[in-house]
Design a protein around this motif. Structure first.
Motif, PDB file in Angstrom:
ATOM      1  N   VAL A 603       1.099  -1.248   0.333  1.00  0.00           N
ATOM      2  CA  VAL A 603       0.017   0.300  -0.361  1.00  0.00           C
ATOM      3  C   VAL A 603       0.863   1.653  -0.112  1.00  0.00           C
ATOM      4  O   VAL A 603       0.136   1.913  -0.977  1.00  0.00           O
ATOM      5  CB  VAL A 603      -1.007  -0.235   1.219  1.00  0.00           C
ATOM      6  N   PHE A 653      -9.952   3.463  -9.294  1.00  0.00           N
ATOM      7  CA  PHE A 653      -9.347   1.654  -8.310  1.00  0.00           C
ATOM      8  C   PHE A 653      -9.875   1.291  -8.778  1.00  0.00           C
ATOM      9  O   PHE A 653     -10.003  -0.156  -9.239  1.00  0.00           O
ATOM     10  CB  PHE A 653     -10.482   2.021  -7.518  1.00  0.00           C
ATOM     11  N   LEU A 670      -3.159   1.270  -7.477  1.00  0.00           N
ATOM     12  CA  LEU A 670      -4.576   1.631  -6.117  1.00  0.00           C
ATOM     13  C   LEU A 670      -5.849   0.723  -6.276  1.00  0.00           C
ATOM     14  O   LEU A 670      -5.939   0.657  -5.343  1.00  0.00           O
ATOM     15  CB  LEU A 670      -5.269   2.930  -6.995  1.00  0.00           C
ATOM     16  N   ASP A 671      -5.762  -0.455  -7.213  1.00  0.00           N
ATOM     17  CA  ASP A 671      -7.156  -1.460  -7.151  1.00  0.00           C
ATOM     18  C   ASP A 671      -5.882  -1.870  -6.061  1.00  0.00           C
ATOM     19  O   ASP A 671      -7.049  -3.133  -5.116  1.00  0.00           O
ATOM     20  CB  ASP A 671      -6.714  -2.378  -8.445  1.00  0.00           C
ATOM     21  N   CYS A 673      -3.993  -1.301  -3.737  1.00  0.00           N
ATOM     22  CA  CYS A 673      -4.314  -0.896  -2.401  1.00  0.00           C
ATOM     23  C   CYS A 673      -5.471  -1.070  -2.023  1.00  0.00           C
ATOM     24  O   CYS A 673      -5.243  -1.318  -0.482  1.00  0.00           O
ATOM     25  CB  CYS A 673      -3.705   0.809  -2.311  1.00  0.00           C
ATOM     26  N   LYS A 674      -6.888  -0.761  -2.704  1.00  0.00           N
ATOM     27  CA  LYS A 674      -7.849  -0.588  -2.640  1.00  0.00           C
ATOM     28  C   LYS A 674      -7.669  -2.451  -2.226  1.00  0.00           C
ATOM     29  O   LYS A 674      -9.314  -2.527  -0.447  1.00  0.00           O
ATOM     30  CB  LYS A 674      -9.301  -0.554  -3.059  1.00  0.00           C
ATOM     31  N   ASN A 675      -8.183  -3.303  -2.686  1.00  0.00           N
ATOM     32  CA  ASN A 675      -7.754  -4.624  -1.884  1.00  0.00           C
ATOM     33  C   ASN A 675      -7.860  -5.294  -0.833  1.00  0.00           C
ATOM     34  O   ASN A 675      -7.834  -5.882   0.507  1.00  0.00           O
ATOM     35  CB  ASN A 675      -7.357  -5.810  -2.842  1.00  0.00           C
ATOM     36  N   GLU A 678      -8.919  -3.222   2.403  1.00  0.00           N
ATOM     37  CA  GLU A 678     -10.538  -3.781   2.887  1.00  0.00           C
ATOM     38  C   GLU A 678     -10.489  -5.090   3.653  1.00  0.00           C
ATOM     39  O   GLU A 678     -11.108  -5.430   4.150  1.00  0.00           O
ATOM     40  CB  GLU A 678     -11.317  -3.761   1.270  1.00  0.00           C
ATOM     41  N   ARG A 683     -10.371   1.306   5.165  1.00  0.00           N
ATOM     42  CA  ARG A 683     -10.946   2.305   3.789  1.00  0.00           C
ATOM     43  C   ARG A 683     -10.199   2.764   3.959  1.00  0.00           C
ATOM     44  O   ARG A 683      -9.162   3.410   4.148  1.00  0.00           O
ATOM     45  CB  ARG A 683     -12.318   3.216   4.805  1.00  0.00           C
ATOM     46  N   ILE A 684     -10.278   3.293   1.611  1.00  0.00           N
ATOM     47  CA  ILE A 684      -8.890   4.808   1.360  1.00  0.00           C
ATOM     48  C   ILE A 684     -10.305   4.858   0.217  1.00  0.00           C
ATOM     49  O   ILE A 684     -11.160   4.933   0.262  1.00  0.00           O
ATOM     50  CB  ILE A 684      -8.244   3.330   0.770  1.00  0.00           C
ATOM     51  N   HIS A 685      -9.381   6.200   1.097  1.00  0.00           N
ATOM     52  CA  HIS A 685     -10.399   7.710  -0.509  1.00  0.00           C
ATOM     53  C   HIS A 685      -9.121   8.557  -0.216  1.00  0.00           C
ATOM     54  O   HIS A 685      -7.688   8.114  -0.293  1.00  0.00           O
ATOM     55  CB  HIS A 685     -11.598   8.262   0.090  1.00  0.00           C
ATOM     56  N   VAL A 697      -5.978   6.711   4.151  1.00  0.00           N
ATOM     57  CA  VAL A 697      -6.099   4.855   4.247  1.00  0.00           C
ATOM     58  C   VAL A 697      -5.802   5.142   5.337  1.00  0.00           C
ATOM     59  O   VAL A 697      -5.641   5.205   6.747  1.00  0.00           O
ATOM     60  CB  VAL A 697      -4.600   4.796   4.360  1.00  0.00           C
TER      61      VAL A 697
END
Length: 708
Positions: A603, A653, A670-671, A673-675, A678, A683-685, A697
């Motif tokens: 990440v 994402f 970023l995909d 990172c999101k996985n 989660e 959460r990530i935004h 993060v």
């Protein structure tokens, strides 16, 4: 304008309501009188009651017709005027009759006979006014002939009935008696003929109109036939029929509005009635002739009159049929011409369709061939796209590996540059140091062997200047060069002062510092090679895990320091960002999250790499951490790049989506990172403006008693 229209609507509604009031009042009043008549036996009272309900019913009906005329507009106002005029004439005749009765003036014909008969002609004029612009000329001629024929038929029947009882009655009286039923029943006939001619929708008002006219005519026919023999009795149903019929006429004069939207299902029936109407007229005339032949005592002249009427009626019926035949011939000609035109059109369209069909067959064949070629081209395109995607993916993987490989290469070159020199001199120099000098050397070597973690260039420059000032004050001529070496080895100005207390002055001191720097750089480079190898391994492992789709993987629960991982990652970029990127890390030492260190390392690697790329490796990065409600740490990474455009914010994402040039990214960062976030129940935004982007993060804080 609107106020005026509203006032007219209010007045119209008021007049209509008043009309209904008078009609209902008339029905109630007449019914009460009928009840009195039923229970009355005295002849004089019966005569009075008859005159009262005649006068009252006609008065109420005329008043209702007047309000119907006032409440209507346009076309309805025109024909309702004639309805009112007919009822008013009839009412005038009744008033004159009442005066005659009061004065006991019983001459016949009497003044009242001048007014009564105009009821029928006025209604006929009202119908004509309505029909004038709605019926074609040929149909109007047919309707007029039908009306004349029915009137003659009624006249023939009336003459038969009246003349058989004529005795010594003068012709003027006989004519006056015949006018009443003929006019009324002729008006009823015209009203009936309007229905098939115009296909008027049958309604209650229309039925009341026909029933009122027919009832009035039949009542007069019956009353006059009795009058020829004797004075009609009072309190009879015939007398009641006058009042009932007149009230029906008053109601229809108030409410009837012709509805021309008749149902199509009745069209055939109505056309059939129009065709058999002449036959009915002939039958009526035949009946009149039969009656004239069978009744005894009928003068020969009367029979001749009846036969003449029958002949005229037959002639009219024949003319009417000839008009219908002419219309049918014209219609047949029109249909024949239309059929011929249709045949020509069908022939032309058939030829056009044949040509179009041939064209479509040829086009379809070409289309089939084009589809086959398109399918082959599509297969080639899919294969090319697969190869292009594979090429981009390989190029992206190569880019991800270039950073650790570059660090390995630069570190290896640093080691080789030292070993290419006469490194035996470094060993001999170290061997020549005394005990105190070796202690100083060991301190410097230990500090220089650790990877440099101070990435704030501004702070670094301040340290170099302060160290240079300290060395210059101590009498070192090469203070600037020594300050750079000591700072790169991780010595702060305070530590430089501490070293100077044991470091010999002059060339001997420089020799110790340079020897420790050269040998410690080998250890430092070795550590960088190890860290870079770990990063490369993690990149490959992440791609492998992504391709395998490890949906059942669960993170290992351990305490992870985001600060240590981020500093380790930045170390790999040190040679590339030195003097270009200012990095401000404000993560407290107690900030620890729980999760899998290997996964979380991915990440931070992707987010920091994206931040460097967004700034083109020139700018500032702010890294911060805040504790959110004792359960989560929020780590933010902010860059000073150009930001993310609004049109792609929803796609950042998505897997394989990238804004980097070909070969610079896989589009999976970023995909991943999101996985990973989660997977750790986090959460990530992000937020982004023209002045930079910040990724947030949120990860669970480490708590030994609380697993992920």
């Amino acid at each position: 304008m609107n106020a005026s229209a509203s006032a007219l609507e209010i007045r119209s509604s008021k007049d209509r309501n008043l009309g209904f009031f008078f009609i209902y009042a008339g029905f109630i009043f007449v019914l009460l009188l009928f009840a009195l008549i039923y229970f009355t036996k005295e002849a004089e009272l019966l005569r009075i009651f008859d005159n009262i309900h005649w006068t009252a019913s006609i008065g109420f009906a005329t008043t209702a017709a007047w309000f119907g005329y006032r409440s209507s507009e346009g076309e309805a106002r025109r024909y309702r005027f004639w309805f009112f005029l007919g009822l008013f004439s009839y009412f005038t005749g009744q008033v004159v009759w009442d005066i005659q009765a009061l004065t006991q003036f019983y001459s016949f014909p009497a003044p009242s006979d001048v007014f009564y008969p105009w009821l029928g002609p006025c209604f006929i004029l009202g119908f004509t006014r309505f029909l004038r612009d709605k019926v074609p000329l040929n149909r109007m001629k047919v309707a007029i002939m039908d009306a004349i024929g029915l009137s003659i038929a009624v006249l023939a029947v009336t003459l038969v009935l009246y003349l058989s009882k004529k005795e010594d009655r003068p012709w003027l009286q006989l004519l006056a008696l015949a006018v009443y039923p003929v006019f009324m029943l002729s008006a009823a006939s015209v009203a009936v003929l309007m229905q098939p001619s115009l296909r008027i929708k049958i309604s209650l008002s229309y039925l009341c109109l026909v029933a009122g006219l027919a009832g009035t005519g039949i009542s007069w026919l019956q009353w006059n036939s009795i009058f020829l023999i004797q004075v009609p009795a009072d309190g009879t149903l015939t007398n009641a029929g006058f009042s009932a019929s007149i009230l029906l006429l008053g109601y229809s004069s108030l409410t009837w509005e012709p509805d021309l939207s008749a149902l199509k299902k009745n069209a055939g029936t109505e056309s059939g009635l129009l065709r058999i109407l002449p036959l009915l007229e002939v039958i009526v005339c035949s009946a009149a002739i039969v009656l004239s032949l069978t009744l005894q005592g009928l003068p020969e002249i009367i029979r001749l009159v009846i036969w003449f009427c029958a002949g005229v009626m037959v002639v009219i019926a024949s003319l009417r049929q000839s008009l219908l035949v002419t219309d049918l011939a014209i219609a047949e000609k029109v249909i024949r011409n239309a059929n011929e035109a249709l045949e020509v059109t069908v022939s032309e369209r058939t030829e056009e369709l044949r040509s179009a069909n041939e064209y479509l067959v040829d086009t379809n064949e070409k289309l089939r061939s084009a589809m086959s070629e398109l399918k082959k081209a599509q297969e080639n395109l899919v294969q090319s796209e697969k190869m292009a995607v594979l090429g981009r993916l390989i190029a992206g993987i190569a880019h991800e590996l270039n950073t650790p490989l570059g660090a390995i290469r630069s570190s290896t070159e640093g080691i080789r540059s030292i070993l290419n020199e006469p490194w035996e001199d470094l060993i001999r120099e170290y061997a020549s140091f005394n005990k105190e000098e070796k202690e100083v050397w060991a301190t410097l070597f230990k500090r220089g062997g650790v990877a440099y973690t101070d990435f704030d260039s501004k702070e670094e420059r301040k340290k170099r200047k302060l160290s240079e000032s300290i060395l210059a004050d101590a009498g070192f001529s090469n203070a600037h060069m020594m300050a750079d070496i000591l700072t790169d080895m991780g010595n702060s100005p305070e530590q430089v002062k501490e070293v100077l207390q044991k470091l010999p002055m002059g060339e001997r001191g420089w020799l110790i510092v340079n020897n420790a720097s050269s040998l410690s750089s080998i250890a430092r480079s070795s550590q960088l090679i190890l860290d870079a190898s770990v990063k490369a391994s993690r990149v490959i492992q992440a791609l492998k895990s992504y391709a395998a789709g490890e949906g059942d993987w669960r993170p290992q629960v351990e305490s992870v320091s985001p600060k240590e991982q981020i500093e380790n990652i930045i170390t790999l970029y040190y040679s590339k960002i030195k003097n270009k990127v200012l990095i401000d890390i404000q993560i407290p030492d107690e900030a620890r999250v729980q999760g899998d260190s290997e996964r979380l390392y991915l990440v931070w690697t992707n987010l920091i790499t994206n931040a460097f790329h967004a700034m083109n490796y020139s700018g500032r990065i702010f890294i911060d951490a805040k504790l959110q409600s004792d359960d989560y740490w929020e780590i933010s990474i902010q860059d000073t790049g150009t930001g993310i455009p609004d049109e792609i914010k929803d796609r950042v994402f998505d897997p394989f989506f990238t804004t980097k040039s070909p070969g610079e990214g896989t589009g999976l960062g970023l995909d991943i990172c999101k996985n990973v976030v989660e997977e750790h129940k986090g959460r990530i935004h992000f937020t982004s403006t023209d002045s930079g982007t910040t990724f947030y993060v949120l990860l669970p804080a480490f708590q030994e008693s609380k697993p992920v």
